[in-house]
Design a protein around this motif. Sequence first.
Motif, PDB file in Angstrom:
ATOM      1  N   ASN A  36       0.820  -1.215   0.000  1.00 42.23           N
ATOM      2  CA  ASN A  36       0.000   0.000   0.000  1.00 42.23           C
ATOM      3  C   ASN A  36       0.854   1.265   0.000  1.00 42.23           C
ATOM      4  O   ASN A  36       1.640   1.483   0.923  1.00 42.23           O
ATOM      5  CB  ASN A  36      -0.900   0.017   1.248  1.00 42.23           C
ATOM      6  N   GLY A  37       0.730   2.042  -1.057  1.00 39.84           N
ATOM      7  CA  GLY A  37       1.417   3.359  -1.134  1.00 39.84           C
ATOM      8  C   GLY A  37       2.918   3.264  -0.926  1.00 39.84           C
ATOM      9  O   GLY A  37       3.512   4.146  -0.308  1.00 39.84           O
ATOM     10  N   LEU A  38       3.533   2.210  -1.457  1.00 42.83           N
ATOM     11  CA  LEU A  38       4.946   1.957  -1.158  1.00 42.83           C
ATOM     12  C   LEU A  38       5.867   2.885  -1.955  1.00 42.83           C
ATOM     13  O   LEU A  38       5.719   3.033  -3.171  1.00 42.83           O
ATOM     14  CB  LEU A  38       5.286   0.499  -1.482  1.00 42.83           C
ATOM     15  N   LYS A  39       6.828   3.465  -1.215  1.00 44.53           N
ATOM     16  CA  LYS A  39       7.839   4.315  -1.858  1.00 44.53           C
ATOM     17  C   LYS A  39       9.219   3.917  -1.345  1.00 44.53           C
ATOM     18  O   LYS A  39       9.373   3.566  -0.171  1.00 44.53           O
ATOM     19  CB  LYS A  39       7.610   5.798  -1.513  1.00 44.53           C
ATOM     20  N   LYS A  40      10.188   3.949  -2.245  1.00 44.58           N
ATOM     21  CA  LYS A  40      11.579   3.761  -1.833  1.00 44.58           C
ATOM     22  C   LYS A  40      12.443   4.747  -2.601  1.00 44.58           C
ATOM     23  O   LYS A  40      12.553   4.676  -3.829  1.00 44.58           O
ATOM     24  CB  LYS A  40      12.048   2.332  -2.129  1.00 44.58           C
ATOM     25  N   TYR A  41      13.005   5.708  -1.877  1.00 41.58           N
ATOM     26  CA  TYR A  41      13.864   6.715  -2.504  1.00 41.58           C
ATOM     27  C   TYR A  41      15.310   6.468  -2.066  1.00 41.58           C
ATOM     28  O   TYR A  41      15.566   6.098  -0.910  1.00 41.58           O
ATOM     29  CB  TYR A  41      13.466   8.137  -2.050  1.00 41.58           C
ATOM     30  N   PHE A  42      16.234   6.684  -2.984  1.00 39.71           N
ATOM     31  CA  PHE A  42      17.663   6.598  -2.667  1.00 39.71           C
ATOM     32  C   PHE A  42      18.289   7.977  -2.844  1.00 39.71           C
ATOM     33  O   PHE A  42      18.003   8.676  -3.820  1.00 39.71           O
ATOM     34  CB  PHE A  42      18.377   5.615  -3.607  1.00 39.71           C
ATOM     35  N   THR A  43      19.144   8.346  -1.900  1.00 38.71           N
ATOM     36  CA  THR A  43      19.824   9.638  -1.986  1.00 38.71           C
ATOM     37  C   THR A  43      21.286   9.412  -2.347  1.00 38.71           C
ATOM     38  O   THR A  43      21.967   8.602  -1.714  1.00 38.71           O
ATOM     39  CB  THR A  43      19.748  10.377  -0.637  1.00 38.71           C
TER      40      THR A  43
END
Length: 345
Positions: A36-43
Amino acid sequence: MEKWRWTTITRETKTIEFKTGTGLGAPRSTPLVSVNGLKKYFTTLPTFLERRLAGASPKITRAVDGVDLHIHKGETLGLVGESGCGKSTLGRVITGLYAPTEGTVEFHGDNIQMIFQNPYSSLNPHHTVGQIVGAALKKRGVSRNALQDEAVLLLRQVGLRHEHLSQYPRQFSGGQRQRIGIARALATRPSFIVADEPVSALDVSVQAQILNLLEELRAELGLSYLFISHDLAVVHHLSDRIAIMYLGRIMESGPTEAIFHNPRHPYTQALLGAIPRIGERSRLSELAPGQALAAVNPSPGCKFQLRCPRKMAVCEHEPPEPSHVPGDPGHAVWCHLTERRALTE
Ligand code: SF4
């Protein structure tokens, strides 16, 4: 009576919740896995030189940018997209290898395992097959005395033999190594397996053998799969439903036959047009470039707009909402064209 166990793992600043348990008695309509509403950001921090030359600031890559998925018991969902679209990252967040930046994964089963793309690099070259499979069996609590018998049973289940126990990964072919990886995944008796491009490193003739093995294991053990691939033709044979991913978002999802016979999203249509004839390789990479750039600097509208031949003004600033295809149950499309067509049908 169901026995549920809740485990909450908190990493970074967000929380992922796994609801685990026997799964017995769960209503048929309850998905085994709900994302549900999954986000994965990499910096990515700029190098010293970049900072000196251009005053560059950190780059944020939105590998997964708001995904909702549901997978039912005994079902295979094929997740398809080009390299770099975020599908492997999504698989790793679902298995708990990566913490999500935002969103939740709800799991109503015993445990999740992963089969990796490269069977050689995912196996310890200094351990024998017996040690590799034995370590996974120990995690399940198998006693020392029963380890060898259980390991032999697992090897037979994946088409290997007793004498393979004492051999090292380098002594096997690519297909056999992938069978070892599958045996290791099965050792903990999972109910759900994320298979990340499990046949892409194999010869075409061996691919079919591994796909057949996965299909047989699903029927025999009641497994469910998230089957990740860049190749729609491979996914077609194994999947009940397909989700098409582009730049961290789902573009279209639905029953396999609906996706193949009634594709609505311009990206799905392009992917289907790129399916090779028998004996050829996939030509997905021949689509116009632009993916990596947009993952780092996304525009506010549709993620596919830089490559879309049917782009409209609204696509530049409004992200499309999911529209259901009339007369096609379970078939959803994230495109303004389908939204407009649905309104007029
Ligand atoms: Fe193309 Fe617009 Fe549909 Fe995106 S929303 S796929 S840009 S038509």
